[in-house]
Design a protein around this motif. Structure first.
Motif, PDB file in Angstrom:
ATOM      1  N   GLU A 157       0.989  -1.163  -0.095  1.00 43.47           N
ATOM      2  CA  GLU A 157      -0.261   0.203  -0.023  1.00 43.47           C
ATOM      3  C   GLU A 157       0.786   1.330  -0.103  1.00 43.47           C
ATOM      4  O   GLU A 157       2.130   1.157   0.098  1.00 43.47           O
ATOM      5  CB  GLU A 157      -0.946  -0.175   1.190  1.00 43.47           C
ATOM      6  N   SER A 158       0.368   2.529  -0.096  1.00 42.58           N
ATOM      7  CA  SER A 158       0.814   3.752   0.206  1.00 42.58           C
ATOM      8  C   SER A 158       0.157   4.439   1.078  1.00 42.58           C
ATOM      9  O   SER A 158      -0.976   4.570   1.217  1.00 42.58           O
ATOM     10  CB  SER A 158       0.827   4.602  -1.357  1.00 42.58           C
ATOM     11  N   ASP A 159       1.077   5.265   1.860  1.00 41.84           N
ATOM     12  CA  ASP A 159       0.227   6.184   2.926  1.00 41.84           C
ATOM     13  C   ASP A 159       0.049   7.668   2.088  1.00 41.84           C
ATOM     14  O   ASP A 159      -0.427   8.419   2.910  1.00 41.84           O
ATOM     15  CB  ASP A 159       1.621   6.449   4.028  1.00 41.84           C
ATOM     16  N   TRP A 160       0.412   7.770   1.128  1.00 39.02           N
ATOM     17  CA  TRP A 160       0.283   9.163   0.324  1.00 39.02           C
ATOM     18  C   TRP A 160      -1.078   9.104  -0.291  1.00 39.02           C
ATOM     19  O   TRP A 160      -1.521   8.085  -0.801  1.00 39.02           O
ATOM     20  CB  TRP A 160       1.263   9.484  -0.764  1.00 39.02           C
ATOM     21  N   PRO A 163      -1.661   7.902  -4.121  1.00 41.88           N
ATOM     22  CA  PRO A 163      -0.796   6.896  -3.572  1.00 41.88           C
ATOM     23  C   PRO A 163       0.656   6.910  -4.307  1.00 41.88           C
ATOM     24  O   PRO A 163       1.758   6.569  -3.729  1.00 41.88           O
ATOM     25  CB  PRO A 163      -1.549   5.634  -3.917  1.00 41.88           C
ATOM     26  N   MET A 164       0.749   7.486  -5.710  1.00 43.55           N
ATOM     27  CA  MET A 164       1.966   7.465  -6.344  1.00 43.55           C
ATOM     28  C   MET A 164       1.997   8.686  -7.075  1.00 43.55           C
ATOM     29  O   MET A 164       2.454   8.789  -8.310  1.00 43.55           O
ATOM     30  CB  MET A 164       2.242   6.113  -7.313  1.00 43.55           C
ATOM     31  N   GLY A 165       1.748   9.733  -6.575  1.00 42.58           N
ATOM     32  CA  GLY A 165       1.765  10.984  -6.732  1.00 42.58           C
ATOM     33  C   GLY A 165       2.987  11.854  -6.929  1.00 42.58           C
ATOM     34  O   GLY A 165       4.359  11.277  -6.817  1.00 42.58           O
ATOM     35  N   LYS A 166       2.999  13.179  -7.275  1.00 39.35           N
ATOM     36  CA  LYS A 166       4.091  13.976  -7.145  1.00 39.35           C
ATOM     37  C   LYS A 166       5.054  14.052  -5.921  1.00 39.35           C
ATOM     38  O   LYS A 166       6.130  14.170  -5.814  1.00 39.35           O
ATOM     39  CB  LYS A 166       3.842  15.422  -7.419  1.00 39.35           C
ATOM     40  N   VAL A 186       4.154  -0.555  -5.575  1.00 34.86           N
ATOM     41  CA  VAL A 186       3.215  -0.582  -4.889  1.00 34.86           C
ATOM     42  C   VAL A 186       1.938  -1.501  -5.291  1.00 34.86           C
ATOM     43  O   VAL A 186       1.505  -1.079  -6.335  1.00 34.86           O
ATOM     44  CB  VAL A 186       2.937   0.848  -4.360  1.00 34.86           C
ATOM     45  N   ALA A 187       2.044  -2.744  -4.724  1.00 34.93           N
ATOM     46  CA  ALA A 187       1.409  -3.684  -5.545  1.00 34.93           C
ATOM     47  C   ALA A 187      -0.209  -3.541  -5.784  1.00 34.93           C
ATOM     48  O   ALA A 187      -0.795  -3.773  -6.906  1.00 34.93           O
ATOM     49  CB  ALA A 187       1.392  -5.073  -4.601  1.00 34.93           C
ATOM     50  N   ALA A 188      -0.536  -2.639  -4.828  1.00 36.40           N
ATOM     51  CA  ALA A 188      -2.177  -1.949  -4.896  1.00 36.40           C
ATOM     52  C   ALA A 188      -2.465  -0.907  -5.788  1.00 36.40           C
ATOM     53  O   ALA A 188      -3.290  -0.645  -6.149  1.00 36.40           O
ATOM     54  CB  ALA A 188      -2.832  -1.824  -3.754  1.00 36.40           C
ATOM     55  N   HIS A 189      -1.402  -0.341  -6.375  1.00 36.69           N
ATOM     56  CA  HIS A 189      -1.570   1.060  -7.021  1.00 36.69           C
ATOM     57  C   HIS A 189      -0.603   0.884  -8.315  1.00 36.69           C
ATOM     58  O   HIS A 189      -1.014   1.701  -9.336  1.00 36.69           O
ATOM     59  CB  HIS A 189      -1.380   2.151  -6.203  1.00 36.69           C
TER      60      HIS A 189
END
Length: 240
Positions: A157-160, A163-166, A186-189
């Motif tokens: 996952e990502s805490d942002w 999730p995978m932005g700037k 980030v397997a979910a994104h």
């Protein structure tokens, strides 16, 4: 062959990884246990699908001067040409010359864990690597210049948000050379990779674990083989 689908095979590989990572997050309350389970998912994936010339373990890396790296969650190393793979109490010790790539494996990606991944990358890349001229029928080939050791981060996952932005790419691109991360998932994104221009490009959605695996194989192919290790440089420790 009727009834077979390459698309389904590749998609199924990612789905298995994502499901395993999600199960680890939900099943274990202790953060350390979750971390160990996440590492095991990625190690198993890479050991299963990388060519057999590569082996994957959690390990420390050592050089011929006796300097050690931090513990690395996922180390991809050569097992065909490299001797001196040690194991003590279940912990692998791998010579720096044999290392192709290293990864930090976590349940989520955030600034703190990117920092951990950078520190571990630097702790491996700063190690000295020997390289000898390679004998062949026509004489000796020049010693191979030690290659760039790939590094990255593997998460579920990502805490942002997004999730995978700037926020993520700016952080990844701000590191000094010795701690730059080359590739990650980030397997979910989605997944990311550093391009020839030195900037991080993100590929969102799709089947990130499978895409990461295929991109990693391509980058390992570009490296070729590891340098020929000078075992005598390590043997001197027997008399010191």
């Amino acid at each position: 062959m009727s009834g077979w689908s390459l698309h389904e095979l590749l998609a199924g590989l990612h789905d298995k990884v994502e499901q395993s990572l999600n199960q680890a997050r939900k099943s274990f309350a202790h953060s350390g246990t979750k971390g160990d389970a996440s590492e095991a998912v990625w190690v198993d994936l890479l050991n299963t699908y990388l060519p057999k010339r590569y082996q994957v373990d959690t390990a420390h890396v050592v050089d011929s001067h006796g300097s050690f790296s931090q513990q690395i969650d996922v180390v991809i190393y050569d097992r065909q040409y490299t001797p001196l793979i040690f194991e003590m109490h279940g912990i692998k010790i791998i010579p720096a010359e044999s290392v192709y790539a290293i990864f930090e494996a976590k349940q989520t990606i955030n600034a703190m864990y990117v920092g951990y991944a950078r520190d571990k990358a630097a702790s491996v890349r700063k190690l000295d690597r020997t390289s000898l001229a390679v004998p062949w029928l026509g004489g000796k080939a020049e010693a191979k210049k030690p290659h760039h050791i790939l590094s990255g981060i593997l998460t579920f996952e990502s805490d942002w948000s997004p999730p995978m932005g700037k926020t993520m790419t700016d952080l990844l691109d701000s590191a000094p050379d010795e701690s730059l991360l080359d590739i990650g998932c980030v397997a979910a994104h989605g997944w990311f990779g550093r391009g020839v221009d030195g900037q991080t490009a993100v590929t969102p959605g799709g089947k990130p674990a499978t895409a990461l695996l295929m991109e990693l194989i391509a980058r390992l192919q570009e490296i070729g083989t590891v340098p020929m290790i000078d075992v005598r440089a390590y043997a001197r420790w027997l008399i010191e």
